[in-house]
Design an enzyme around this catalytic site. Structure first.
Site, PDB file in Angstrom:
ATOM      1  N   LYS A   1      12.669 -16.348  -6.042  1.00  0.00           N
ATOM      2  CA  LYS A   1      12.480 -15.602  -5.150  1.00  0.00           C
ATOM      3  C   LYS A   1      13.232 -15.292  -3.852  1.00  0.00           C
ATOM      4  O   LYS A   1      14.095 -14.182  -3.985  1.00  0.00           O
ATOM      5  CB  LYS A   1      10.354 -15.621  -4.784  1.00  0.00           C
ATOM      6  CG  LYS A   1      10.646 -14.601  -3.266  1.00  0.00           C
ATOM      7  CD  LYS A   1      10.194 -13.283  -3.759  1.00  0.00           C
ATOM      8  CE  LYS A   1       9.753 -12.404  -2.389  1.00  0.00           C
ATOM      9  NZ  LYS A   1       9.665 -11.133  -3.277  1.00  0.00           N
TER      10      LYS A   1
ATOM     11  N   CYS B   1      11.581  -7.652   3.153  1.00  0.00           N
ATOM     12  CA  CYS B   1      12.304  -8.541   2.880  1.00  0.00           C
ATOM     13  C   CYS B   1      13.506  -9.421   2.644  1.00  0.00           C
ATOM     14  O   CYS B   1      13.491 -10.483   2.893  1.00  0.00           O
ATOM     15  CB  CYS B   1      11.628  -8.269   0.238  1.00  0.00           C
ATOM     16  SG  CYS B   1      10.307  -8.110  -0.352  1.00  0.00           S
TER      17      CYS B   1
HETATM   18  N1  SAJ Z   1      20.108  -1.254   0.798  1.00  0.00           N
HETATM   19  C1  SAJ Z   1      22.187  -0.976   0.998  1.00  0.00           C
HETATM   20  N2  SAJ Z   1      22.949  -1.343  -0.016  1.00  0.00           N
HETATM   21  C2  SAJ Z   1      22.482  -0.791  -1.362  1.00  0.00           C
HETATM   22  C3  SAJ Z   1      20.743  -1.092  -1.578  1.00  0.00           C
HETATM   23  C4  SAJ Z   1      19.514  -1.140  -0.633  1.00  0.00           C
HETATM   24  O1  SAJ Z   1      22.166  -0.611   1.962  1.00  0.00           O
HETATM   25  O2  SAJ Z   1      23.018  -0.858  -2.183  1.00  0.00           O
HETATM   26  C5  SAJ Z   1      19.506  -1.401   1.569  1.00  0.00           C
HETATM   27  C6  SAJ Z   1      19.064   0.056   1.443  1.00  0.00           C
HETATM   28  O3  SAJ Z   1      18.659   1.186   2.425  1.00  0.00           O
HETATM   29  C7  SAJ Z   1      17.729  -1.099   2.705  1.00  0.00           C
HETATM   30  C8  SAJ Z   1      17.377  -2.908   2.727  1.00  0.00           C
HETATM   31  O4  SAJ Z   1      19.066  -2.689   1.603  1.00  0.00           O
HETATM   32  O5  SAJ Z   1      17.177  -0.542   4.104  1.00  0.00           O
HETATM   33  C9  SAJ Z   1      16.485  -2.560   0.967  1.00  0.00           C
HETATM   34  O6  SAJ Z   1      16.625  -2.123   0.363  1.00  0.00           O
HETATM   35  P1  SAJ Z   1      16.091  -2.586  -1.561  1.00  0.00           P
HETATM   36  O7  SAJ Z   1      16.534  -1.183  -2.051  1.00  0.00           O
HETATM   37  O8  SAJ Z   1      16.497  -3.691  -1.704  1.00  0.00           O
HETATM   38  O9  SAJ Z   1      14.372  -2.815  -1.308  1.00  0.00           O
HETATM   39  P2  SAJ Z   1      13.400  -3.459  -0.774  1.00  0.00           P
HETATM   40  O10 SAJ Z   1      13.758  -4.196   0.992  1.00  0.00           O
HETATM   41  O11 SAJ Z   1      11.546  -2.735  -1.045  1.00  0.00           O
HETATM   42  O12 SAJ Z   1      14.023  -4.358  -1.875  1.00  0.00           O
HETATM   43  C10 SAJ Z   1      12.791  -4.962  -2.305  1.00  0.00           C
HETATM   44  C11 SAJ Z   1      12.870  -6.495  -3.199  1.00  0.00           C
HETATM   45  N3  SAJ Z   1      11.811  -6.344  -4.259  1.00  0.00           N
HETATM   46  C12 SAJ Z   1      10.816  -7.426  -4.188  1.00  0.00           C
HETATM   47  O13 SAJ Z   1      10.454  -8.027  -3.194  1.00  0.00           O
HETATM   48  C13 SAJ Z   1       9.549  -7.425  -5.105  1.00  0.00           C
HETATM   49  C14 SAJ Z   1      14.327  -6.609  -3.920  1.00  0.00           C
HETATM   50  O14 SAJ Z   1      14.194  -7.565  -4.790  1.00  0.00           O
HETATM   51  C15 SAJ Z   1      14.354  -5.667  -4.940  1.00  0.00           C
HETATM   52  O15 SAJ Z   1      16.095  -5.572  -5.731  1.00  0.00           O
HETATM   53  C16 SAJ Z   1      14.276  -4.160  -4.694  1.00  0.00           C
HETATM   54  O16 SAJ Z   1      13.098  -3.642  -4.144  1.00  0.00           O
HETATM   55  C17 SAJ Z   1      14.704  -3.365  -5.743  1.00  0.00           C
HETATM   56  O17 SAJ Z   1      16.040  -3.446  -6.275  1.00  0.00           O
HETATM   57  O18 SAJ Z   1      14.684  -2.074  -5.536  1.00  0.00           O
END
Ligand code: SAJ
Length: 434
Positions: free
Chosen positions: A219, A273
């Site tokens: 995790k 996260c």
């Molecule tokens: N972000 C970027 N560039 C990217 C991807 C994300 O700047 O390429 C930023 C987003 O804008 C945001 C942050 O990072 O501010 C997090 O984005 P995220 O897409 O990782 O979304 P989260 O925080 O909801 O992460 C969740 C996590 N899932 C769980 O913990 C169950 C993560 O492990 C997943 O990889 C992610 O969702 C996913 O893949 O959607």
């Protein structure tokens, strides 16, 4: 009957501690699968709302409200603030917050209190499962010790222990619970298999049995990995700006290469996260992890980079008014926890700017875009909400005090912006190209 047999015939009684965005959907889905579930939360108003079949979670969570009403109405899910209600449970699942301190060290106060309270009422031979994200080694050392002290018994004899890290995403709580694969770390291989059988009642994807520490590493490792990936994208974008290339084109062509997956540069990394889990991973070792710390520093510096782009576009922050599009941490989400926009606003205000923020999803920020933009000296896109694609830049240009646009998510049509008289900057694009 053994615990496995009671899980198989659904006579096992399941308890939950913590009815937030992790515990409540899980409790509802286990109850909806036909198991008797009791949920405990110390917030009495949250318990009362759930008992009234009201969903105490903000935001749009498809199916959750109807499942909650169904299982509470049928008596399959009972809720209380009284921890002694867990005494009859065969399995107790802990879903409490595990934040990190300002020094990036984990804060387990809520988890320890919950574990010790559960231990004080736990039935003989019951299985305790931690779903909260914890540092590698925490279950095997801290949680096991807290339970042995509270039960005055030994792990594997008086009680059993598991770690099944949550993989929820706001806006998709029910779908993720059903469709995301899970890792079932057990205090023994037999317990891991028992956990696999239990979660199979709810999870349609694979539930992979393993040990406690491996589950913790999976995790925290998966989210630290994502943070490093995003940091790399942000650094590659910086090179593209100075080298005169377009990051999106470079990214597209790199990802044509097998096994490459460059993510997207962006205005920052927020949420519940990714900003936290890398530090939980790092707390699992005495070794320095420069890559983990460096990735966090790169991503945390992106809101300030957005401010620098405003300055590079010719706007001095002192006395300026900045219009920001996006308060949430993620597109199409109302979740603003650890929002990069908060960091941007603080950075800009510290330099004498006035900042106004728009967000169609986040309560308190729904004023019209025009209202937020009118009279501003720059327009800054922090979140890739759909409403920010295809903006009427001629109209916005007419009401801005200065036609300056800085795009942190590459959603603005820069050609159209320039045609409307804007000075533009965008992450990953050189000044002449953006
Ligand atoms: N972000 C970027 N560039 C990217 C991807 C994300 O700047 O390429 C930023 C987003 O804008 C945001 C942050 O990072 O501010 C997090 O984005 P995220 O897409 O990782 O979304 P989260 O925080 O909801 O992460 C969740 C996590 N899932 C769980 O913990 C169950 C993560 O492990 C997943 O990889 C992610 O969702 C996913 O893949 O959607």
């Amino acid at each position: 009957m053994t615990l496995r047999e009671r899980i198989a015939d659904k006579s096992a009684r399941i308890g939950f501690v913590g009815l937030g965005y992790v515990g409540l959907p899980a409790a509802c889905l286990f109850a909806d699968a036909g198991l008797a579930v009791v949920g405990v939360d110390r917030l009495t108003e949250r318990v009362a709302a759930i008992a009234r079949r009201e969903l105490p979670i903000e935001g749009d969570e498809p199916e959750l409200a109807s499942i909650l009403a169904r299982v509470v109405g049928a008596g399959a899910l009972a809720v209380t603030s009284d921890i002694t209600a867990l005494a009859a449970c065969d399995v107790v699942i802990l879903c409490v917050d595990t934040p990190i301190e300002a020094d990036h060290r984990p804060r387990y106060g809520a988890l320890e209190a919950a574990v010790r309270a559960v231990g004080g009422v736990l039935a003989e031979g019951a299985l305790v499962i931690v779903e909260s994200t914890v540092s590698p080694g925490t279950c095997r050392t801290k949680v096991a010790a807290w339970l042995e002290a509270a039960t005055r018994g030994a792990i594997g004899v008086r009680f059993h222990l598991g770690h099944c890290p949550e993989r929820v995403m706001p806006g998709r709580l029910v779908a993720n619970m059903r469709e995301m694969p899970r890792v079932a770390g057990g205090s023994s291989p037999e317990i891991a298999e028992t956990m696999r059988l239990l979660y199979a009642h709810v999870v349609r994807a694979d539930v992979d049995p393993t040990d406690l520490t491996t589950a913790e590493l999976v995790k925290t490792g998966e989210n630290a990995f994502r943070d490093v990936q995003i940091a790399f994208a942000n650094q590659l974008a910086r090179v593209c700006e100075d080298a005169g290339a377009d990051f999106l084109e470079v990214r597209r062509l790199v990802n044509r290469s097998p096994g490459r997956n460059v993510l997207f540069a962006g205005a920052g990394v927020g949420g519940h996260c990714i900003p936290k889990d890398p530090w939980l991973l790092a707390a699992g070792t005495r070794a320095e992890l420069p890559l983990i710390a460096a990735a966090r520093a790169v991503n945390d510096a992106m809101p300030a980079r957005m401010g620098e782009l405003v300055q590079e576009a010719g706007v001095s922050l002192a006395g300026a008014t900045i219009a920001v599009l996006g308060q949430a941490y993620l597109e199409s989400s109302d979740d603003a926890r650890n929002s990069p926009t908060d960091a941007f606003v603080a950075w800009a205000r510290a330099r004498g700017a006035t900042v106004r923020v728009h967000d169609p999803f986040v309560a308190g920020f729904e004023r019209s875009i025009e209202t937020v933009v009118a009279g501003a000296d720059a327009l800054v896109v922090m979140v890739a909400h759909p409403a920010y694609r295809g903006l009427d830049l001629v109209r916005l240009g007419a009401i801005l005090r200065r036609r300056v646009c800085v795009d942190g998510r590459r959603v603005i049509d820069l050609e159209a912006a320039r045609a409307a008289g804007f000075t533009t900057r965008a992450l990953g694009l050189a000044p002449t190209r953006s």
